[in-house]
Design an enzyme around this catalytic site. Sequence first.
Site, PDB file in Angstrom:
ATOM      1  N   ARG A 169      14.382   0.474   6.311  1.00 33.02           N
ATOM      2  CA  ARG A 169      13.831  -0.499   5.186  1.00 33.02           C
ATOM      3  C   ARG A 169      14.926  -1.067   4.562  1.00 33.02           C
ATOM      4  O   ARG A 169      15.964  -0.689   4.573  1.00 33.02           O
ATOM      5  CB  ARG A 169      12.868   0.564   4.130  1.00 33.02           C
ATOM      6  CG  ARG A 169      11.991   1.333   5.287  1.00 33.02           C
ATOM      7  CD  ARG A 169      10.809   0.400   5.794  1.00 33.02           C
ATOM      8  NE  ARG A 169       9.883  -0.151   4.608  1.00 33.02           N
ATOM      9  CZ  ARG A 169       8.910   0.530   4.029  1.00 33.02           C
ATOM     10  NH1 ARG A 169       8.499   1.544   4.529  1.00 33.02           N
ATOM     11  NH2 ARG A 169       8.260  -0.045   3.094  1.00 33.02           N
TER      12      ARG A 169
ATOM     13  N   ASN B 272       8.047   2.032  -0.213  1.00 33.74           N
ATOM     14  CA  ASN B 272       9.424   1.648  -0.568  1.00 33.74           C
ATOM     15  C   ASN B 272       9.451   1.049  -2.083  1.00 33.74           C
ATOM     16  O   ASN B 272      10.588   1.363  -2.754  1.00 33.74           O
ATOM     17  CB  ASN B 272       9.750   0.062   0.401  1.00 33.74           C
ATOM     18  CG  ASN B 272      11.332   0.107   0.577  1.00 33.74           C
ATOM     19  OD1 ASN B 272      11.965   1.106   0.305  1.00 33.74           O
ATOM     20  ND2 ASN B 272      11.481  -1.111   0.899  1.00 33.74           N
TER      21      ASN B 272
ATOM     22  N   LYS C  46      -0.496   8.400   2.672  1.00 38.58           N
ATOM     23  CA  LYS C  46      -1.022   6.791   2.776  1.00 38.58           C
ATOM     24  C   LYS C  46      -1.987   6.834   4.037  1.00 38.58           C
ATOM     25  O   LYS C  46      -2.140   5.727   4.559  1.00 38.58           O
ATOM     26  CB  LYS C  46       0.103   6.037   3.316  1.00 38.58           C
ATOM     27  CG  LYS C  46       1.521   6.081   2.146  1.00 38.58           C
ATOM     28  CD  LYS C  46       2.341   5.085   1.977  1.00 38.58           C
ATOM     29  CE  LYS C  46       3.515   5.377   3.034  1.00 38.58           C
ATOM     30  NZ  LYS C  46       4.641   4.391   3.177  1.00 38.58           N
TER      31      LYS C  46
ATOM     32  N   PRO D  49       0.867  -1.264   0.028  1.00 37.58           N
ATOM     33  CA  PRO D  49       0.053  -0.031   0.011  1.00 37.58           C
ATOM     34  C   PRO D  49       0.780   1.100   0.065  1.00 37.58           C
ATOM     35  O   PRO D  49       1.637   1.555   1.029  1.00 37.58           O
ATOM     36  CB  PRO D  49      -0.933   0.026   1.413  1.00 37.58           C
ATOM     37  CG  PRO D  49      -0.970  -1.541   1.879  1.00 37.58           C
ATOM     38  CD  PRO D  49       0.652  -2.162   1.122  1.00 37.58           C
ATOM     39  N   GLU D  50       0.998   1.789  -1.242  1.00 38.48           N
ATOM     40  CA  GLU D  50       1.510   3.353  -1.285  1.00 38.48           C
ATOM     41  C   GLU D  50       0.494   4.306  -1.496  1.00 38.48           C
ATOM     42  O   GLU D  50      -0.822   3.991  -1.572  1.00 38.48           O
ATOM     43  CB  GLU D  50       2.695   3.206  -2.213  1.00 38.48           C
ATOM     44  CG  GLU D  50       3.938   2.271  -1.874  1.00 38.48           C
ATOM     45  CD  GLU D  50       5.258   2.140  -2.403  1.00 38.48           C
ATOM     46  OE1 GLU D  50       5.543   3.257  -3.045  1.00 38.48           O
ATOM     47  OE2 GLU D  50       5.750   0.974  -2.543  1.00 38.48           O
TER      48      GLU D  50
END
Length: 269
Positions: free
Chosen positions: A250, A169, A51, A2-3
């Site tokens: 990340r 990411n 987001k 989910p971006e």
Amino acid sequence: MPEGDTVWNTARVLHRALAGARITSSDFRVPQLATTDLTGWTVRESASRGKHLLLRLSAPDEAPWTLHSHLRMDGAWRAYAPGERWNGRPAHLIRVVLRSPGAVAVGYHLHEMALVPTAEEDRLVGHLGPDLLGPDWDAAEAVRRLADHPEQTIGEALLDQRNLAGVGNLYKCEVLFLRGVSPWTPVDAVPDLPGMVALAQRLLAANRGRWTQSSTGSLHRGQTSYVYGRRAQPCRRCGTAIRKEELGERVTYWCPVCQPERPGPPAPG
Ligand SMILES: [Zn+2]
């Protein structure tokens, strides 16, 4: 993943299912909202901010309230027709069920759920930088905020939602590849920050309205990204094995040839 585009799509699904509808029952399965009952409330609209998801409601006394949720890595909202089987996720992941005469909205594994007066939304989303998919997108302000952290790596700066809101990411990795910039490059050494921000916005915007996220233009499985999720596979441009390493909190994927690191200080000895 989910971006910003996924969250934008989700907001639209909820808007189409619920906007204008009166809620006939609600069932919250998170401790902080366990006693909340939205029966009789009306859904005004559903919107996204970076987001974050904002479901804006009117209480029976017409006071405006906002139900906030965040998908993080694994959350999802689904809208079903009344009587339709819920096939989204296992039932134990359900965090909220909102029923209206025309639709049932089910939220799975949602995070940061909160119900606040709409006038106080900023408590939850006021820290965010310009929203890449927002009606008030401001590229110059995003560039200014990025440039405020000259020593931060561009890989971390693009993910910091206080700089610009919506890049996760996947798009981070893909934008850096497309611009030929190493994720470890300090922000002040990135050759064309406005160009990078503009590309990020175009990539997210191009993926609005569909659930497959592609940076290559292909929607075929396994061909939707240049570097993200492609550790040890050959770079689509130069054939070099794609690398994966941790960067900040990340992982990041990149091609060491197409995205060369700038020469650092000479090695000791
Ligand atoms: Zn390459």
